[in-house]
Scaffold this motif. Structure first.
Motif, PDB file in Angstrom:
ATOM      1  N   UNK A 159       0.826  -1.202   0.000  1.00  0.00           N
ATOM      2  CA  UNK A 159       0.000   0.000   0.000  1.00  0.00           C
ATOM      3  C   UNK A 159       0.865   1.258   0.000  1.00  0.00           C
ATOM      4  N   UNK A 160       1.960   1.257   0.762  1.00  0.00           N
ATOM      5  CA  UNK A 160       2.891   2.392   0.760  1.00  0.00           C
ATOM      6  C   UNK A 160       3.496   2.582  -0.621  1.00  0.00           C
ATOM      7  N   UNK A 161       3.889   1.488  -1.277  1.00  0.00           N
ATOM      8  CA  UNK A 161       4.454   1.550  -2.622  1.00  0.00           C
ATOM      9  C   UNK A 161       3.456   2.196  -3.583  1.00  0.00           C
ATOM     10  N   UNK A 162       2.205   1.762  -3.499  1.00  0.00           N
ATOM     11  CA  UNK A 162       1.182   2.289  -4.395  1.00  0.00           C
ATOM     12  C   UNK A 162       0.928   3.769  -4.138  1.00  0.00           C
ATOM     13  N   UNK A 163       0.770   4.152  -2.874  1.00  0.00           N
ATOM     14  CA  UNK A 163       0.446   5.542  -2.538  1.00  0.00           C
ATOM     15  C   UNK A 163       1.582   6.487  -2.900  1.00  0.00           C
ATOM     16  N   UNK A 164       2.821   6.147  -2.543  1.00  0.00           N
ATOM     17  CA  UNK A 164       3.960   7.003  -2.880  1.00  0.00           C
ATOM     18  C   UNK A 164       4.147   7.072  -4.404  1.00  0.00           C
ATOM     19  N   UNK A 165       3.944   5.941  -5.078  1.00  0.00           N
ATOM     20  CA  UNK A 165       4.100   5.922  -6.529  1.00  0.00           C
ATOM     21  C   UNK A 165       3.064   6.772  -7.225  1.00  0.00           C
ATOM     22  N   UNK A 166       1.798   6.648  -6.819  1.00  0.00           N
ATOM     23  CA  UNK A 166       0.743   7.463  -7.422  1.00  0.00           C
ATOM     24  C   UNK A 166       0.977   8.951  -7.157  1.00  0.00           C
ATOM     25  N   UNK A 167       1.412   9.280  -5.919  1.00  0.00           N
ATOM     26  CA  UNK A 167       1.692  10.687  -5.589  1.00  0.00           C
ATOM     27  C   UNK A 167       2.813  11.232  -6.467  1.00  0.00           C
ATOM     28  N   UNK A 168       3.835  10.432  -6.716  1.00  0.00           N
ATOM     29  CA  UNK A 168       4.947  10.860  -7.556  1.00  0.00           C
ATOM     30  C   UNK A 168       4.500  11.032  -9.012  1.00  0.00           C
ATOM     31  N   UNK A 169       3.695  10.106  -9.501  1.00  0.00           N
ATOM     32  CA  UNK A 169       3.236  10.167 -10.891  1.00  0.00           C
ATOM     33  C   UNK A 169       2.386  11.404 -11.160  1.00  0.00           C
TER      34      UNK A 169
END
Length: 779
Positions: A193-203
């Motif tokens: 979930x952390x990977x997904x949230x940080x990745x989406x925020x970066x994108x």
């Protein structure tokens, strides 16, 4: 003169071996989720990206659809067979041997190889963590940095250590396994979930033009997508492990279907989001993001996370370690339960079925499975391991879907907590898709598929040499009454099960005529069925009733000079008792009686007869006649034939009866009008060749033009006193979609009928049950 023997000892049943039910919905769901979230995200995402490119999103989506079809089958069968063994148990119940053994053999292998996949990945992740972050012992590990199949010796050593650790945890007990799985899986979902949230925020921060990462969408074409689907399919098989927990789950009828469907609802969206972030958030310069992930292989997700996630590499390495640990935990559990169930059924040495007196777990099954897993982890490269695992699960799922179709038709009495809609169409679609994926895997990694096929061949040999004989010997049912004939040294044996006094006369007339003609020994069998909830010793109460039926039958045989024996068996399953007797007595011909009606839809002869006809390892005759001496009024015999006269048993029976009663036999063939002359010449030539074996003058050939086979046969029956025809040989798949001509005829006419089913050998009979015979009354 006979040798009569009453067995004074009561029938003894094997001491039941069972596991305790102490796993709730959350525990068993987390075992399934833990098995899925392991290989797919942390281990194979980078490799799959190299095969499919940005279409990796479709890989996970389509795999979710394909696996969802089989998951429905697992939900239904798991709810009505809540026992350790899963797919092995269902295939064994729903399909003839050796399907059940092969299902267990493949399931054990698939889970063992999956375990080795997770162990290899664990070793790679932990080695990377130690080397990359200067953790103590790094220098010692550096000394072990020799390579083996693309991985350092240190990572292989760690793989062996983690296999040993989780084997011990599984030995401690199922509840401990479930608790450990819940904790580890919860932490793993947090990391993802952390990977997904940080990745989406970066994108979506505007720092990266992520849309271009998905162009072109199909750099490798649809072929790459399908190969990647086969490779990553192992990431979706966690619900198979849920089925293995059936014997240890509370309220399995409710919890198993729910946990299977819930695990997929949790995992598939996570897979899609992780693939989207991995492809979109990675900064790879001039190299496409999917190629960058491909180059990093099983470490691709680690490299991606360190670009946009604080302490990403450390956190994701820890997540990967937790992921592979939970998947390893779940699959060691499942692998040992499959081998435990096979040991309990005597398909593997009974050592596998032993339960530890303190922990109440199958300790030998766990220990021996752990050795198997360790060998695979040390010896094979990761890609071949993944390929072999996926192929084995795909083949297992094919068998499970076929079993679902057959059980839905032949066992409507099962207490199902969930039912798959649109049977047989959804299971047939699942079968087709699974076969296609397995075929593409062979293109990608031939070594893995060759290893899979070799293992299956070894399984067939093990079944033939050991398992089939061991199971038959251990499960031999007690004989509580036996009367042996004086002369037993004959090469041909006929078995006649007798239960209904109203049909005994007709059965004995037919069997005795054939026994006299073929110089056969005749054995009569009466089976006492005891309800499953009662011990077999309760069958003793019905001994006198069974003896009375046999004595009535033997009285009719008194003046016939044919060696005749009789025995009584008690059982929980009448078909299995009769088939077991066929094997024990080397029976060549089984003669069954049928009253001509059924009580349920989708049966040809009825529940018991259908099972015996399908599975008996000998020739079978099924007689439907309302009169005790039905042959006394027969003036003409009708026998529908196909275009080759390849009907040895039917012709044998027809000629024997015709010769005894001086009757004509009309051989009827229906064909298209334009083929009539050619077919007639062909059949006349074949009939002439029969003169070497039979008195061919008794056969009268009639070739009629037409396409309505049923109508033509029924019309000809108006001038016939006895009908002899093949019982249906249409396969399980074809039978699910189309009706059978013999079934329709049997329910339309009242003329006495003898159905014949010729035994063609174990392998050919198995293939015919599955796919059907080429023979047809019209072509």
């Amino acid at each position: 003169m006979t040798d009569e023997k009453n067995h004074p000892n009561e029938p003894q049943e094997p001491i039941p071996v069972a596991l305790t039910r102490d796993m709730g919905l959350m525990h068993v769901t987390m075992i399934g989720v833990g098995a899925m979230i392991g290989a797919g995200i942390f281990v194979l995402t980078g490799i799959a990206a190299g095969l499919a490119g940005p279409a990796l999103l479709l890989v996970f989506f389509f795999n979710g659809v394909v696996t969802g079809l089989t998951a429905l089958a697992y939900a239904e069968l798991g709810s009505c067979f809540p026992e350790a063994g899963g797919g092995y148990l269902w295939v064994k119940e729903g399909l003839p041997q050796p399907n059940g053994f092969l299902a267990g053999w493949m399931s054990w292998f698939a889970h063992a190889v999956a375990c080795s996949l997770y162990a290899i990945a664990f070793g790679a992740f932990l080695t990377e963590l130690i080397h990359g972050f200067d953790i103590p012992l790094a220098q010692w590990f550096e000394a072990l940095r020799l390579t083996s199949n693309g991985h350092s010796f240190s990572s292989k050593l760690l793989a062996v250590a983690i296999i040993a650790l989780f084997s011990y945890i599984n030995f401690r007990g199922a509840k401990e396994t479930g608790i450990a799985e819940t904790i580890v899986t919860s932490l793993k979902i947090l990391v993802i979930s952390m990977f997904i949230l940080f990745g989406l925020a970066f994108m979506f921060s505007g720092k990266i033009a992520w849309q271009g990462h998905f162009q072109p969408f199909f750099p490798r074409g649809m072929g790459g997508v399908i190969i990647a689907m086969g490779l990553t399919f192992v990431a979706f098989e966690g619900y198979e492990i849920i089925a293995q927990c059936g014997e240890e789950v509370k309220n399995p009828k409710r919890n198993i279907p729910r946990s299977i469907l819930l695990s997929l609802v949790i995992v598939i969206p996570l897979y899609l989001l992780v693939a989207f972030v991995a492809l979109g958030a990675v900064q790879s310069g001039a190299v496409p993001s999917w190629m960058y992930l491909s180059a990093e292989k099983e470490l691709a997700m680690i490299r991606a996370s360190e670009q946009f996630m604080p302490f990403g590499a450390v956190i994701f390495l820890i997540g990967g370690i937790l992921s592979t640990m939970s998947a390893l935990n779940a699959t060691i559990y499942s692998s040992s339960r499959v081998s435990f169930a096979m040991g309990r059924d005597f398909n593997l040495p009974h050592l596998f079925a032993k339960i530890h007196p303190t922990t109440k777990t199958p300790h030998w099954a766990i220990f021996l499975s752990a050795i198997f897993i360790t060998i695979m982890a040390v010896a094979l490269p990761l890609e071949d391991v993944a390929s072999a695992t996926g192929a084995m699960f795909l083949l297992l799922f094919v068998l499970v879907n076929i079993a679902l179709i057959n059980l839905r038709k032949h066992r409507p009495d099962l207490d199902r907590g969930f039912k798959v809609p649109w049977v047989p169409f959804l299971p047939l679609l699942a079968i087709l898709l699974n076969v296609i994926l397995a075929g593409f895997l062979f293109v990608y990694r031939p070594l893995g598929i060759i290893m899979t096929l070799g293992y299956i061949i070894v399984g067939v040999a093990v079944y033939s040499v050991y398992a089939s004989r061991k199971e038959a010997r251990e499960r031999q049912l007690p004989v509580i009454f036996e009367q042996k004939p004086v002369a037993e040294k004959t090469r041909h044996h006929i078995l006649v099960p007798v239960a209904n006094p109203n049909t005994v006369g007709a059965l004995l007339q037919l069997a005795s005529l054939l026994a006299a003609k073929w110089q056969s020994a005749l054995n009569l069998l009466h089976v006492v069925r005891v309800p499953p909830q009662l011990p077999l010793k309760e069958g003793n109460r019905f001994l006198e009733h069974g003896k009375a039926i046999l004595e009535q039958a033997l009285k009719k045989q008194k003046e016939i000079n044919i060696p005749t024996g009789a025995l009584i068996k008690v059982t929980h399953s009448v078909p299995k008792a009769i088939i077991e007797t066929v094997r024990e007595r080397d029976v060549n011909l089984l003669v069954l009686g049928w009253q001509g009606h059924i009580k349920r839809r989708n049966y040809i002869f009825g529940t018991i007869l259908d099972e015996m006809i399908m599975n008996a390892p000998c020739d079978v005759l099924v007689l439907r006649a309302t009169r005790q001496k039905f042959m006394d009024s027969v003036k003409r015999i009708l026998m529908p034939v196909d275009k080759t006269l390849d009907m040895r048993l039917g012709l044998d029976v027809a000629h024997s009866l015709a010769d005894k009663f001086d009757l004509p036999v009309r051989l009827l063939h229906i064909c298209p009008k334009e083929q009539k002359e050619e077919r007639e010449r062909t059949l006349q030539d074949q009939l002439a060749k029969l003169s070497e074996t039979f008195d061919a003058q008794r056969f009268q050939l009639a070739v009629l033009p037409g396409t309505n086979v049923l109508g033509s046969i029924l019309s000809d029956l108006r001038k016939t006193d006895l009908l002899i025809m093949d019982a249906a040989e249409e396969g399980l798949i074809r039978r699910a979609l189309f009706g059978e001509i013999p079934e329709n005829i049997a329910h339309t006419t009242k003329v006495p009928i003898i159905f014949t089913k010729q035994y063609t050998g174990a392998i050919k009979s198995w293939l015919q049950k599955l796919f059907g015979s080429r023979r047809s009354l019209i072509s």
